[in-house]
Scaffold this motif. Structure first.
Motif: not given
Length: 488
Positions: A19, A21, A84, A96
């Motif tokens: 979750y 990048p 998130s 994410r």
């Protein structure tokens, strides 16, 4: 009841790689202070900024400032400001964890800490999402409302500000040798120019020489921001916990679509936002006008009609055939022809994208959230389009229906008699003028000069169209009226 799951904290990140990048994250120093820390900023500018740092580096960590309430700080401080974002569409949900927010302050509790953060020479940019009412503008002049209670109070005690212009001017006075760029991200026409006017008007009331320096030296780029971001629900918190395996006290739901168009004027530098997908331009006006009129104006019209009809969410409303047909005709025939856009901008494609986004069943965007602050939102969202259509000699019936629906909404009841919450800075005055079922309320509301400028309110084509729409809503209801107006 206490959750058995652990809290989302930095020590949980090694197990949350799916979750986060790539590439690996390097903790940034704070280079941006953001005023008005809400869901939209956290799903939009904070994500763009994190993506820019991941792509190109730089110290652009964010210090978020909640102007009034401590809710966001209280929820996120135990998480070291981590949170998130739940990106949803009809097909899937992606989660994410965002790390660009590094500190949270509450201006009403710690104003000196806010001024100190704004005074940090490493801070190169101050961004804002404070909504239209945060600018304290006089709708009659477009300048600062010097009689606004917060402005009058700050002018009496400028060293301890409470308003947005007050904070910015106090900080810029202290940063005369090294000013920051001020970047509005609000849904306000010419938002950079509007903010510049508010700040320089406030400064001029204190110190004309300071005002002249701000006007000459400080950059106020305009922007266009676009992403649908509903309010967070307990179901969102449960979804975040299910996916992450830990508790996020304030996740943010949003759609996959996002856009940010920015005038590229940053004397002190900026993140590489273009590496994150932002569009850097010389003039944001065409994009800004298209979004305010096509998305925001239609959003407001849809919200008021839907609430009158007892529909609670945007996807429910746009899924109603009569309402969807009305929106399609209004965007196609009434709004799109008023837009002056680059040749590459496809009006029909933009219309179809918006209708598809509105229909997203995963967002559950509440109409009552869109209906907030109508007195501030209607002028930039609907009245400019109305004025342009009247100037060119065209009918304005469908556009006037959005105004009439707002007037009916002010009565405080849906067509079934269910109560409708009115959250607006002019709520008491508007509710008093909006006599349920009385057409005289149309004339009374059209007389509110803070909303309707005198030339527009004196145009009989406009006023007659609003009266017809109001009477149609009162006699036939929102859905039947939408069907009739879609067929005009």
């Amino acid at each position: 009841m206490t959750s058995p799951l652990p809290r989302l904290t930095p020590d949980r990140l090694p197990g949350l790689g799916a979750y986060l990048p790539a590439p690996p994250w390097t903790e940034p120093r704070i280079g941006i202070v953001h005023l008005g820390l809400g869901n939209f900023h956290r799903a939009h500018q904070a994500m763009y900024t994190e993506d820019a740092m991941l792509a190109a580096g730089g110290d652009w960590g964010i210090c978020g400032v909640s102007l009034r309430r401590p809710d966001t700080r209280d929820a996120l401080a135990p998480q070291d400001c981590l949170y998130s974002v739940l990106v949803r569409d009809a097909r899937a949900e992606r989660v994410r964890v965002v790390r660009s927010l590094r500190r949270i302050l509450v201006a009403s509790e710690e104003p000196d800490a806010v001024l100190a953060a704004l005074g940090d020479p490493h801070v190169r940019i101050v961004t804002l999402t404070v909504t239209e009412k945060g600018y304290c503008l006089d709708p009659g002049t477009g300048g600062l409302d010097l009689r606004h209670p917060l402005i009058a109070r700050d002018l009496d005690d400028p060293a301890h500000p409470q308003s947005v212009p007050g904070y910015l001017v106090a900080a810029l006075r202290a940063r005369r040798a090294d000013p920051f760029t001020v970047l509005s991200c609000d849904n306000l026409a010419h938002n950079g120019a509007a903010l510049r006017r508010a700040v320089t008007d406030y400064a001029r009331a204190l110190d004309p020489e300071l005002a002249d320096w701000i006007a000459r030296t400080v950059a106020f780029p305009s922007t266009m921001v676009d992403r649908i971001v509903p309010a967070t629900t307990d179901a969102d918190r449960q979804d975040a916990a299910r996916v992450l395996g830990c508790v996020d006290a304030w996740p943010v739901p949003t759609e996959s679509f996002r856009t940010w168009v920015i005038e590229d004027r940053f004397p002190g530098g900026r993140p590489a936002w273009e590496r994150a997908g932002a569009i850097m331009v010389d003039d944001v006006t065409p994009y800004e006008t298209a979004k305010l009129r096509m998305l925001n104006g239609i959003h407001s019209t849809l919200a008021y009609l839907a609430l009158l009809a007892g529909l609670q969410t945007v996807d429910q409303a746009v899924g109603q055939p009569d309402l969807r047909a009305l929106l399609y005709r209004t965007m196609t025939d009434d709004i799109a022809p008023t837009l002056t856009v680059p040749a590459s901008f496809d009006r029909a494609r933009y219309r179809d994208e918006l209708l598809a986004r509105f229909a997203n069943p995963a967002l559950k965007h509440r109409c009552i959230q869109i209906a907030m602050d109508g007195s501030q939102k209607l002028p930039p969202r609907l009245l400019g389009t109305l004025s342009d259509r009247l100037r060119d000699g065209h009918a304005v019936d469908r556009l006037a229906l959005g105004i009439a629906a707002w007037m009916r909404f002010l009565s405080g009841q849906s067509e079934s008699g269910a109560p409708l919450e009115l959250n607006d800075p002019m709520a008491a005055r508007l509710r008093a003028l909006a006599m349920p079922g009385a057409s005289a309320s149309v004339d009374a509301l059209l007389g509110v000069r803070e909303i309707f400028p005198a030339p527009l309110a004196a145009d009989v084509r406009f006023t007659a169209a609003v009266r017809r729409a109001y009477e149609a809503l009162a006699s036939h209801g929102a859905l039947a009226t939408a069907r009739r107006y879609a067929a005009l």
